[in-house]
Write an enzyme that holds these catalytic residues in place. Sequence first.
Site, PDB file in Angstrom:
ATOM      1  N   GLU A  26      70.536 -21.215  91.060  1.00 55.51           N
ATOM      2  CA  GLU A  26      70.574 -19.864  91.616  1.00 55.51           C
ATOM      3  C   GLU A  26      70.682 -18.799  90.521  1.00 55.51           C
ATOM      4  O   GLU A  26      71.691 -18.086  90.411  1.00 55.51           O
ATOM      5  CB  GLU A  26      71.750 -19.739  92.593  1.00 55.51           C
ATOM      6  CG  GLU A  26      71.594 -20.559  93.850  1.00 55.51           C
ATOM      7  CD  GLU A  26      70.678 -19.872  94.866  1.00 55.51           C
ATOM      8  OE1 GLU A  26      71.146 -19.497  95.942  1.00 55.51           O
ATOM      9  OE2 GLU A  26      69.470 -19.718  94.565  1.00 55.51           O
ATOM     10  N   LYS A  31      64.332 -18.469  88.764  1.00 51.89           N
ATOM     11  CA  LYS A  31      63.534 -18.639  89.982  1.00 51.89           C
ATOM     12  C   LYS A  31      62.252 -17.818  89.921  1.00 51.89           C
ATOM     13  O   LYS A  31      61.195 -18.269  90.380  1.00 51.89           O
ATOM     14  CB  LYS A  31      64.366 -18.262  91.215  1.00 51.89           C
ATOM     15  CG  LYS A  31      65.391 -19.326  91.611  1.00 51.89           C
ATOM     16  CD  LYS A  31      66.077 -18.967  92.910  1.00 51.89           C
ATOM     17  CE  LYS A  31      67.074 -20.035  93.340  1.00 51.89           C
ATOM     18  NZ  LYS A  31      66.411 -21.286  93.766  1.00 51.89           N
ATOM     19  N   SER A  53      70.228 -19.424  98.590  1.00 50.73           N
ATOM     20  CA  SER A  53      71.157 -19.070  99.656  1.00 50.73           C
ATOM     21  C   SER A  53      71.585 -17.614  99.569  1.00 50.73           C
ATOM     22  O   SER A  53      72.393 -17.170 100.380  1.00 50.73           O
ATOM     23  CB  SER A  53      72.403 -19.970  99.579  1.00 50.73           C
ATOM     24  OG  SER A  53      73.061 -19.801  98.335  1.00 50.73           O
ATOM     25  N   HIS A  74      66.778 -21.789 103.670  1.00 51.50           N
ATOM     26  CA  HIS A  74      68.118 -22.120 103.203  1.00 51.50           C
ATOM     27  C   HIS A  74      68.653 -23.316 103.978  1.00 51.50           C
ATOM     28  O   HIS A  74      69.120 -23.179 105.105  1.00 51.50           O
ATOM     29  CB  HIS A  74      69.035 -20.901 103.369  1.00 51.50           C
ATOM     30  CG  HIS A  74      70.453 -21.167 103.008  1.00 51.50           C
ATOM     31  ND1 HIS A  74      71.495 -20.415 103.500  1.00 51.50           N
ATOM     32  CD2 HIS A  74      71.016 -22.108 102.204  1.00 51.50           C
ATOM     33  CE1 HIS A  74      72.639 -20.874 103.023  1.00 51.50           C
ATOM     34  NE2 HIS A  74      72.376 -21.903 102.244  1.00 51.50           N
ATOM     35  N   ASN A  77      74.462 -27.101 103.633  1.00 55.14           N
ATOM     36  CA  ASN A  77      75.084 -28.267 103.011  1.00 55.14           C
ATOM     37  C   ASN A  77      76.086 -28.915 103.968  1.00 55.14           C
ATOM     38  O   ASN A  77      76.900 -28.208 104.564  1.00 55.14           O
ATOM     39  CB  ASN A  77      75.795 -27.815 101.724  1.00 55.14           C
ATOM     40  CG  ASN A  77      76.319 -28.966 100.917  1.00 55.14           C
ATOM     41  OD1 ASN A  77      75.696 -30.006 100.840  1.00 55.14           O
ATOM     42  ND2 ASN A  77      77.474 -28.786 100.311  1.00 55.14           N
ATOM     43  N   ASN A 125      75.521 -16.534 103.974  1.00 57.84           N
ATOM     44  CA  ASN A 125      76.390 -16.285 102.824  1.00 57.84           C
ATOM     45  C   ASN A 125      76.834 -14.837 102.720  1.00 57.84           C
ATOM     46  O   ASN A 125      77.846 -14.544 102.079  1.00 57.84           O
ATOM     47  CB  ASN A 125      75.712 -16.724 101.528  1.00 57.84           C
ATOM     48  CG  ASN A 125      75.943 -18.202 101.275  1.00 57.84           C
ATOM     49  OD1 ASN A 125      76.915 -18.774 101.753  1.00 57.84           O
ATOM     50  ND2 ASN A 125      75.060 -18.827 100.524  1.00 57.84           N
TER      51      ASN A 125
END
Length: 235
Positions: A26, A31, A53, A74, A77, A125
Site C-alpha cells: 500500500e 502502485k 483498501s 478490496h 481479510n 477503512n
Amino acid sequence: MLSSVRWTAVEKDLDDVQFVVECGPERIPLKQELFRMLDAVCPPDAVLASCTSAIPIGLLAACTGRPELVLGMHFMNPAPLKPVVEVARTEQTGADTLRRADELLAGMGKRGIVVVRDAPGFVSNRVLMSTINDAATVVQEGTADPATVDKVFEDCFGHRMGPLRTRRPDRAGHHPRHPARAAGDHRRRPVHPLRAAGRHGPGGQARQEVRRRLLPVTRPARPRKRLAEGLNLSR
C-alpha cells in the site's frame, strides 16, 4: 479457478490476460508504477483492478490509458473466508467493467458491494480506521481497558470482533492504508499511542508496550504461514 493459477515473475506473461487484480504494498508511488507497467503490457481491453483498501482508485486510473477499465476490489481479510468484496469505482469506470468484475467474483463464490464515489478508505477503512483511532483514545483517556472496549462492540453491537482486535492498533497509526495518509486529512490523524507504535520499528520496546496496553490479552495466538513459501519471485 485455482486450477488455472500459475506463478510467474515475467511481465510479458501478462500479455494475454483479461482481468488483473493488483495486490502490491500500500504505497501510492509503487502502485502507480505497477499500473503504468500493467497498462503497457496487458491487452487494451483487459480490466485493471487494485486490491487497495484505502488509496483512491482515480490516482491509479490516471496512470493508464484505460480509466474506464480500472476499479478497486478490496478483498476483506481473511479473503478465503469473506464472501463479500468492496468494489470501488471512479466516475470513469464503465458499466461493463463492473459487470466483468461481478462475474469474476461470482466465479469465486463471492459478491461485490459497489461504493458509488471514489474516496480514500472507501467505506470500510474510512469508518474502521476512525473507529480504531477512537477506541485507542478511549483506552488512552482511561475510560475503559481494551478488553472492555471490544466487549461493548461484540456483546452490545453483535460485532464478531471489537475494533482493537479487528486491526492491530500498532499498525493503524503508520500503515499507508490509513485514510488520513491517503487523503492528507489531519482530522483523522492517529492518536499518540498509535503514532508512537509506528515510530518504533518491529520489536521495539515502545511498540511492544503499546501493543500490550491496547491489544486484549484474550486475543488468540495464530501461527502464520507464508502462502508461497520457498518461491523466489522477483519484485
